[in-house]
Write an enzyme that holds these catalytic residues in place. Structure first.
Site, PDB file in Angstrom:
ATOM      1  CB  THR A 625     -19.351 -50.997  -8.470  1.00 51.01           C
ATOM      2  OG1 THR A 625     -19.843 -49.960  -7.636  1.00 51.01           O
ATOM      3  CG2 THR A 625     -19.296 -50.508  -9.902  1.00 51.01           C
ATOM      4  CD  GLU A 696     -10.648 -55.236   3.318  1.00 50.71           C
ATOM      5  OE1 GLU A 696     -10.052 -56.267   3.601  1.00 50.71           O
ATOM      6  OE2 GLU A 696     -10.112 -54.117   3.275  1.00 50.71           O
TER       7      GLU A 696
HETATM    8 MO1  MOS Z   1      -7.544 -55.088   2.066  1.00 54.01          MO
HETATM    9  S1  MOS Z   1      -6.886 -56.966   2.511  1.00 54.01           S
HETATM   10  O1  MOS Z   1      -7.214 -54.255   3.556  1.00 54.01           O
HETATM   11  O2  MOS Z   1      -6.525 -54.656   0.788  1.00 54.01           O
END
Ligand code: MOS
Length: 730
Positions: A625, A696
């Site tokens: 994942t 991210e």
């Molecule tokens: Mo993320 S863009 O902080 O869900």
């Protein structure tokens, strides 16, 4: 306690397959719109067709009499609610952007609701709209909340001393989220209490928003969201459809489902703002940054500010002597800006990391060497040590796997047939975040373990790593753990944004499991029928579902045997909070990303052949994942570089390419090889399991690496994104 922790690390086992994999591939996983709620009817949102003005009138006579229609909810009859600032939910007649909800048609079926929507006669009093970003730049203002500027050292002195400078402007377009599953809500009322199925990144936030909107007491709202088909930030806020579903359900006194169409994803549920980034760099002959300036302009809506913090990483990533950053906003009649994967860093690394590539060329320096020359040993913005930073190893590892040494520093040197080949690189970074989370762990007489937490799994692997965290603390096979999440009735957790879920939820699960295990050990020690009766507490540990004493490992008893005698489950609830000394260090994740492109010499079509990235994200909780998160982020970085852009009609303010035929997202054929590695060095200062979060960082740096590779291939520096064929030909 330390010894116990060491035992637990030996117990760490990864699930090879996703916890929720089978449910998803067999279609058994239920998403918000799929819950078979009895008597559910369908709401369809009607949207404004002008960007600015007021609604003069709505003639709904034909619509209300159309087949299957139960109600037409408009600003003239909608229930009064107290919405959050981000949404317009028929509380007045003001129109602030094209696409704003102006009515909801509720009908037996969706086709009937959609048909009746075409029968509404809406007239407007239009007012002049603000739609031209470039023409309104002179009206840019500071954000209403939070200055978002920073300053250190003497900028002008740095430029005077410089051996090389860069002064360029980089622009990125408005982008829209396209998760596989668009937003959807089913709302139903019973005895004044509200139940919603909602696709969200934060069940707690949805619950609180609805309580606030309808003036309900805590726990009068029940939110469920067991699966999310992708969030990426757009599901991190409560948008109008959630409130409109609950409002219309109140009106028709039946459960109402509102499923946002793909087209409706473009506008009413947030966009990544455009950015116009002015960057100035000054360096001495060794590459050391003397001055860095990063000023960002972006659009904001007429009703609520959202700041894409594109200059934020510039404060901390490199040790520039003098620095100045700012964010300013230009109000436009568009839907609101919002979080989109790595809000800030995704766009900000585009500007900064291309500017560094330009600086490296002027200094005749290798781009990796330039970054190493400015390596920040501590957070230069906060003057704090890092909790953990191994970025040097990332550069070295990725450069070697990529074979960066083969790169020709002068552009246009490598040709294969009619393909121009180029190499580029960039730094990746994203902040590490944590928030309070509570979890419950129950060890059952069957030998299985239940874990519950009011968090949500966006498709990222939260189920999987929750099972692992419990299994690790208990010393059992993670396959024996049953995980429940996505219910607001469960112990409370925060939103899944800012890459914080792994670092927030897993420590709570882990602690609850440790506490449950302690209770299990106490049960054994006090049970005269147990082989562990009267064993000393700190000598008992567990592995493979068996308690045993360390001095005498044959003195042992399986959990199940012990609990079979008592007949009752063992349970513990624990809350994990960010580290007490969190203000004494700075925590970020790090990475180095390298791209190889092949650009057709005739058509200028770009193919990204290969991306190699190495990341320092703390503990890699699950290989499948985690690596998948990074691969997905990189794929989006390629998409950012080459494809994605929302086009605004300059007259009507509508996003004209509001579908995924014309808003381009990559398919597999667009993405070459993606080769990802993680250093897997735990950051125990930041969190007990050493994980910093991974959602991210993958997108950060990736678009700049592609852009820098395109320049290396073609000698053409495109500073306006996306980098399309027309710009490469110009
Ligand atoms: Mo993320 S863009 O902080 O869900």
């Amino acid at each position: 306690m330390i010894a116990l922790e060491e035992d637990n690390k030996q117990n760490a086992k990864q699930l090879d397959s996703r916890y929720d994999g089978r449910l998803k591939v067999t279609g058994a996983a239920k998403y918000a719109a799929e819950f078979p709620v009895k008597d559910v009817v369908h709401g369809y949102i009607v949207q404004a067709t002008i960007p600015s003005g007021t609604i003069a009138s709505i003639d709904d006579s034909a619509a209300t009499h159309a087949s299957g229609v139960l109600a037409v909810m408009t600003p003239f009859n909608a229930p009064k609610v107290t919405p959050n600032d981000n949404v317009q939910v028929l509380q007045n007649t003001n129109i602030l952007y094209n696409g704003q909800p102006v009515a909801v048609v509720v009908a037996r079926s969706l086709p009937e609701a959609m048909h009746a929507a075409t029968l509404l006669r809406i007239t407007y009093n239009p007012t002049p709209a603000r739609l031209d970003f470039d023409a309104l730049l002179h009206e840019a203002r500071d954000p209403k909340r939070g200055a978002r500027t920073s300053q250190r050292g003497d900028l002008a002195a740095g430029f005077t001393k410089a051996a090389a400078t860069v002064d360029e402007t980089y622009t990125t377009p408005i982008q829209n989220h396209n998760p596989m599953e668009p937003h959807a809500t089913i709302a139903s009322w019973e005895n004044g209490k509200l139940k919603v199925y909602d696709s969200t990144q934060g069940i707690t936030g949805v619950r609180q928003n609805l309580e606030h909107a309808f003036g309900l007491q805590p726990n009068d709202v029940n939110v469920e969201c067991p699966f999310v088909g992708g969030g990426f930030g757009c599901k991190g806020s409560v948008w109008s459809h959630v409130l409109l579903a609950a409002m219309s359900a109140k009106m028709v006194q039946k459960p109402v489902k509102i499923a946002i169409t793909r087209e409706q994803m473009f506008g009413p549920v947030g966009s990544r703002p455009n950015t116009r980034q002015h960057i100035r760099l000054a360096a001495d002959s060794t590459g050391k940054l003397l001055a860095t300036q990063h000023d960002v302009l972006m659009y904001t809506s007429m009703f609520a500010d959202f700041v894409e913090g594109a200059a934020n990483q510039t404060n901390m990533l490199y040790g520039s002597e003098a620095l100045s950053t700012s964010h300013r906003l230009v109000e436009l009649n568009l839907g609101m800006g919002t979080f989109q994967r790595a809000p800030g860093e995704a766009t900000g690394t585009v500007g900064l990391e291309i500017a560094l590539d330009e600086l490296a060329e002027k200094l005749n320096m290798d781009p990796v060497q330039l970054r190493l020359a400015n390596y920040s040993e501590e957070d230069p913005g906060k003057n704090l040590p890092w909790s953990s930073k191994h970025l040097r190893e990332c550069y070295a590892d990725a450069a070697e796997r990529f074979n960066w040494a083969r790169r020709k520093s002068t552009p246009q040197q490598v040709r294969e047939g009619n393909k121009l080949i180029g190499y580029g690189m960039a730094t990746a970074t994203y902040g590490a975040n944590r928030s309070n989370s509570t979890a419950i762990v129950r060890i059952l007489p069957t030998g299985r373990v239940y874990v519950g937490c009011g968090t949500q799994d966006l498709g990222t692997g939260t189920y999987t790593i929750m099972a692992q965290a419990a299994a690790m603390a208990l010393g059992i096979d993670p396959a024996l753990v049953d995980v429940e999440l996505g219910k607001s009735r469960l112990p409370r957790s925060g939103g899944s944004g800012g890459s914080q879920t792994a670092a927030s939820v897993c420590p709570a699960v882990y602690q609850a499991a440790l506490d449950a295990k302690q209770r299990l050990i106490d049960l054994a020690r006090n049970d005269s029928a147990s082989p562990l009766h009267l064993a000393s507490a700190d000598m008992v540990t567990s592995r493979d579902g068996v308690l045993f004493t360390k001095s005498f490992p044959t003195k042992s008893e399986p959990f199940a045997a012990l609990l079979a005698r008592s007949g009752a489950p063992i349970e513990a609830t624990a809350t994990a909070e960010p580290a007490k000394d969190r203000n004494s260090f700075s925590s970020h994740s790090w990475g180095a990303v390298f791209a190889e492109v092949a650009v057709d010499a005739d058509t200028r079509m770009v193919h990204v052949r290969r991306v190699v990235g190495t990341y320092d994200i703390g503990t890699l909780m699950n290989k499948k994942t985690g690596i998948n998160q990074l691969q997905g982020g990189i794929a989006w970085g390629i998409s950012f570089a080459l494809l994605e852009e929302s086009h605004i009609d300059p007259t009507h303010g509508l996003i004209v390419n509001r579908n995924i035929a014309e808003y381009h997202v990559p398919v597999n054929a667009d993405i070459g090889e993606i080769d990802v590695a993680c250093l897997n060095i735990p950051d125990y200062r930041f969190s007990p399991l050493g994980a910093r979060g991974i959602g991210e960082i993958g997108i950060t740096g990736a678009a700049a690496a592609v852009a820098n590779a395109i320049y290396n291939a073609t000698g053409k520096r495109v500073r306006d994104f996306p980098i399309t064929v027309d710009k490469l030909m110009a």
